[in-house]
Write an enzyme that holds these catalytic residues in place. Structure first.
Site, PDB file in Angstrom:
ATOM      1  N   LYS A 119      -2.907   9.305  -4.024  1.00 22.18           N
ATOM      2  CA  LYS A 119      -2.720   7.972  -4.608  1.00 22.18           C
ATOM      3  C   LYS A 119      -2.987   7.981  -6.109  1.00 22.18           C
ATOM      4  CE  LYS A 119      -4.754   4.020  -6.067  1.00 22.18           C
ATOM      5  NZ  LYS A 119      -5.978   3.821  -6.873  1.00 22.18           N
ATOM      6  N   ASP A 137      -2.084   2.319  -1.872  1.00 20.68           N
ATOM      7  CA  ASP A 137      -3.495   1.965  -1.768  1.00 20.68           C
ATOM      8  C   ASP A 137      -3.650   0.952  -0.641  1.00 20.68           C
ATOM      9  OD1 ASP A 137      -2.969  -0.731  -2.696  1.00 20.68           O
ATOM     10  OD2 ASP A 137      -2.582   0.225  -4.602  1.00 20.68           O
TER      11      ASP A 137
END
Length: 211
Positions: A119, A137
């Site tokens: 991420k 996320d």
DNA sequence: ATCCCGAGGG
DNA sequence: CCCTCTGGAT
């Protein structure tokens, strides 16, 4: 691209027009630090800390100079602060030793740094290097699931599904707009579905999910 | 699967 | 009290 998805993206673009990165920074290294700090922490809390921190910290050499215990004190108001401090220090060390003090441009090199996972690498690649990436996320995953774009709980699965459904040139903006929507309307706890402009296109709405 | 871990909101 | 926040490493 699916017609319903196109309409969703159009409405999101109208509601959140030109939206920039939520984590304040003035160079790639500062973004890298901010991204490490952002784990399980609101961007507002991160920006509050980095506003002061970044007056002293411009690059990895500054971290090594100040030391990890100094850093730990500066970020003590954030969750997971001991581990984040370690990660930032170790990453700074590696940047100086292996990358000439610069933030690397490839996903592999970025994810090799301590504290940087898929991420975070995606956020850095898309934000400062212009590489298309759809960083997943907690917000992106939740909004995507509620909109019926994926049924995965694993972020990697969610990313795969989204990247299959959506063209690369939209990934960065979609990431930011999903987050903005996830914060404002499609919240984790009490989603404001009655205020949501996507409700007619959302499976959460029994009457609107048909078409 | 578990740990890390403070601030903010309900 | 509870849950959530732009996760990552073990």
């Amino acid at each position: 691209m699916d017609k319903r998805i196109k309409e969703i993206l159009h409405l999101l673009a109208g509601e959140y027009p030109h939206i920039g990165p939520a984590l304040n920074h003035k160079n790639p290294f500062q973004l890298l630090v901010a991204v490490i700090l952002s784990a399980q922490t609101t961007d507002q809390q991160v920006n509050k800390v980095t506003e002061k921190l970044f007056t002293r910290i411009k690059g990895p050499a500054d971290i090594l100079e100040m030391g990890s215990s100094w850093l730990e004190k500066q970020i003590r108001t954030l969750g997971l602060f001991r581990r984040k401090s370690q990660h930032i220090y170790e990453t700074s060390l590696q940047l100086m030793e292996k990358h000439g003090g610069c933030v690397p441009h490839t996903r592999g090199e970025l994810q090799n740094l301590p504290g940087i996972g898929r991420k975070s690498a995606g956020v850095i690649l898309s934000t400062v290097f212009g590489v298309p990436a759809l960083a997943v996320d907690t917000h992106v995953a939740r909004v995507s699931r509620r909109l019926g774009l994926t049924d995965g709980s694993n972020p990697y699965v969610v990313e795969e599904d989204l990247c299959r459904l959506l063209p690369p040139d939209l990934w960065t903006m979609i990431h930011r707009r999903f987050i903005a929507h996830g914060r404002k309307i499609c919240r984790a706890r009490k989603p404001l579905c009655d205020e949501c402009f996507l409700l007619p296109h959302c499976p959460q709405n029994f009457f609107g999910s048909g078409k």
